[in-house]
Design a protein around this motif. Structure first.
Motif, PDB file in Angstrom:
ATOM      1  N   GLU A 100      41.721  39.944  31.074  1.00  0.00           N
ATOM      2  CA  GLU A 100      40.822  41.045  30.720  1.00  0.00           C
ATOM      3  C   GLU A 100      39.928  41.345  31.909  1.00  0.00           C
ATOM      4  OE1 GLU A 100      38.752  40.263  27.066  1.00  0.00           O
ATOM      5  OE2 GLU A 100      40.600  39.655  26.065  1.00  0.00           O
ATOM      6  N   LEU A 101      39.753  42.628  32.175  1.00  0.00           N
ATOM      7  CA  LEU A 101      38.822  43.040  33.210  1.00  0.00           C
ATOM      8  C   LEU A 101      38.196  44.359  32.808  1.00  0.00           C
ATOM      9  CD1 LEU A 101      40.580  44.593  36.271  1.00  0.00           C
ATOM     10  CD2 LEU A 101      41.892  43.761  34.358  1.00  0.00           C
ATOM     11  N   GLY A 102      37.006  44.610  33.345  1.00  0.00           N
ATOM     12  CA  GLY A 102      36.337  45.856  33.028  1.00  0.00           C
ATOM     13  C   GLY A 102      34.922  45.869  33.553  1.00  0.00           C
ATOM     14  N   PHE A 103      34.213  46.944  33.194  1.00  0.00           N
ATOM     15  CA  PHE A 103      32.819  47.056  33.596  1.00  0.00           C
ATOM     16  C   PHE A 103      32.012  47.701  32.485  1.00  0.00           C
ATOM     17  CE2 PHE A 103      34.908  50.871  35.188  1.00  0.00           C
ATOM     18  CZ  PHE A 103      34.051  51.897  34.819  1.00  0.00           C
TER      19      PHE A 103
ATOM     20  N   HIS B 120      27.778  46.175  35.370  1.00  0.00           N
ATOM     21  CA  HIS B 120      28.154  44.767  35.228  1.00  0.00           C
ATOM     22  C   HIS B 120      29.670  44.673  35.278  1.00  0.00           C
ATOM     23  CE1 HIS B 120      24.068  43.632  33.849  1.00  0.00           C
ATOM     24  NE2 HIS B 120      24.059  44.893  33.435  1.00  0.00           N
ATOM     25  N   VAL B 121      30.186  43.752  36.077  1.00  0.00           N
ATOM     26  CA  VAL B 121      31.622  43.621  36.305  1.00  0.00           C
ATOM     27  C   VAL B 121      32.135  42.354  35.629  1.00  0.00           C
ATOM     28  CG1 VAL B 121      33.397  43.432  38.093  1.00  0.00           C
ATOM     29  CG2 VAL B 121      31.348  44.805  38.520  1.00  0.00           C
ATOM     30  N   TYR B 122      33.275  42.483  34.938  1.00  0.00           N
ATOM     31  CA  TYR B 122      33.876  41.355  34.225  1.00  0.00           C
ATOM     32  C   TYR B 122      35.330  41.200  34.654  1.00  0.00           C
ATOM     33  CZ  TYR B 122      29.838  41.870  31.174  1.00  0.00           C
ATOM     34  OH  TYR B 122      28.567  41.965  30.701  1.00  0.00           O
ATOM     35  N   VAL B 123      35.729  39.965  34.981  1.00  0.00           N
ATOM     36  CA  VAL B 123      37.114  39.639  35.308  1.00  0.00           C
ATOM     37  C   VAL B 123      37.415  38.288  34.674  1.00  0.00           C
ATOM     38  CG1 VAL B 123      38.789  39.195  37.134  1.00  0.00           C
ATOM     39  CG2 VAL B 123      36.986  40.882  37.504  1.00  0.00           C
ATOM     40  N   ALA B 124      38.597  38.175  34.098  1.00  0.00           N
ATOM     41  CA  ALA B 124      39.028  36.932  33.465  1.00  0.00           C
ATOM     42  C   ALA B 124      38.018  36.482  32.406  1.00  0.00           C
ATOM     43  CB  ALA B 124      39.263  35.847  34.508  1.00  0.00           C
ATOM     44  N   ASP B 125      37.591  37.414  31.581  1.00  0.00           N
ATOM     45  CA  ASP B 125      36.704  37.137  30.446  1.00  0.00           C
ATOM     46  C   ASP B 125      35.317  36.645  30.839  1.00  0.00           C
ATOM     47  OD1 ASP B 125      38.907  37.756  28.818  1.00  0.00           O
ATOM     48  OD2 ASP B 125      39.583  35.687  28.835  1.00  0.00           O
ATOM     49  N   ALA B 126      34.907  36.858  32.082  1.00  0.00           N
ATOM     50  CA  ALA B 126      33.593  36.369  32.514  1.00  0.00           C
ATOM     51  C   ALA B 126      32.906  37.412  33.382  1.00  0.00           C
ATOM     52  CB  ALA B 126      33.742  35.065  33.297  1.00  0.00           C
TER      53      ALA B 126
END
Length: 194
Positions: free
Chosen positions: A125-128, A137-143
């Motif tokens: 999962e990735l997103g902002f 805020h940036v999220y990659v690998a559920d974190a």
């Protein structure tokens, strides 16, 4: 974790030709960064042969084709076809995501996320998220990648352009036919407050 999902997944690919790719873009531009209006753009996807693929996911200006940057080779970052956008991008030869905000070709980039490499055929999962103060805020690998936070005062946030959702997978200039380049999309969420 295998790539087949309970309710199916959208597969882009395979791509096995130099400087070619498959891209899906929203028909209309329905997103615009506005401080005070929260936004969430997230996806769960898997790449086959992440080290040999280029891939992208995020928002881009309506005149842009994100795959126009497929001529990039290992060690060259960025997507020349995008003048304005908020997006993730991965180039051939690397197995981590970069995150970029770009306005009028000026950009702020956060590189090499997460700390561990992408594994082939493994969903991530990735997103902002844009908060009420306008921070991204940036999220990659559920974190959350706290070192990748983009402050609302960043001059490269595209705040004067309508953006559209875009994602794709491709191959750079090297032809490596033994690699299968696909992007499997399990789900995608793109929401902005009115």
């Amino acid at each position: 974790e295998g790539r087949s999902q309970r309710y199916g997944a959208l597969r882009l690919g395979p791509v096995n030709t130099a400087n070619r790719g498959i891209e899906v873009q929203e028909k209309s531009a329905s997103f615009r960064y506005v401080k005070g209006k929260r936004m969430w753009v997230f996806a769960r996807m898997a790449l086959a042969s992440p080290g040999g693929s280029t891939a992208h996911f995020g928002l881009a200006s309506t005149s842009a084709t994100m795959l126009a940057g497929l001529g990039n080779t290992q060690g060259t970052r960025g997507i020349p076809g995008v003048t304005d956008g908020i997006y993730f991008h991965k180039i051939p030869g690397e197995t981590r995501w970069d995150f970029t905000v770009r306005q009028n070709n000026g950009e702020t980039r956060r590189t090499q996320m997460p700390a561990t490499a992408l594994a082939s055929d493994t969903y991530q999962e990735l997103g902002f998220h844009v908060d009420l103060d306008g921070k991204i805020h940036v999220y990659v690998a559920d974190a959350e990648q706290t070192t990748a936070l983009v402050e609302a005062t960043d001059a490269n946030i595209p705040d004067d352009t309508d953006l559209r959702l875009s994602f794709g997978v491709g191959q750079g200039p090297q032809v490596l036919p033994a690699l299968v380049r696909t992007l499997d999309l399990d789900w995608i969420v793109a929401i902005q407050e009115n």
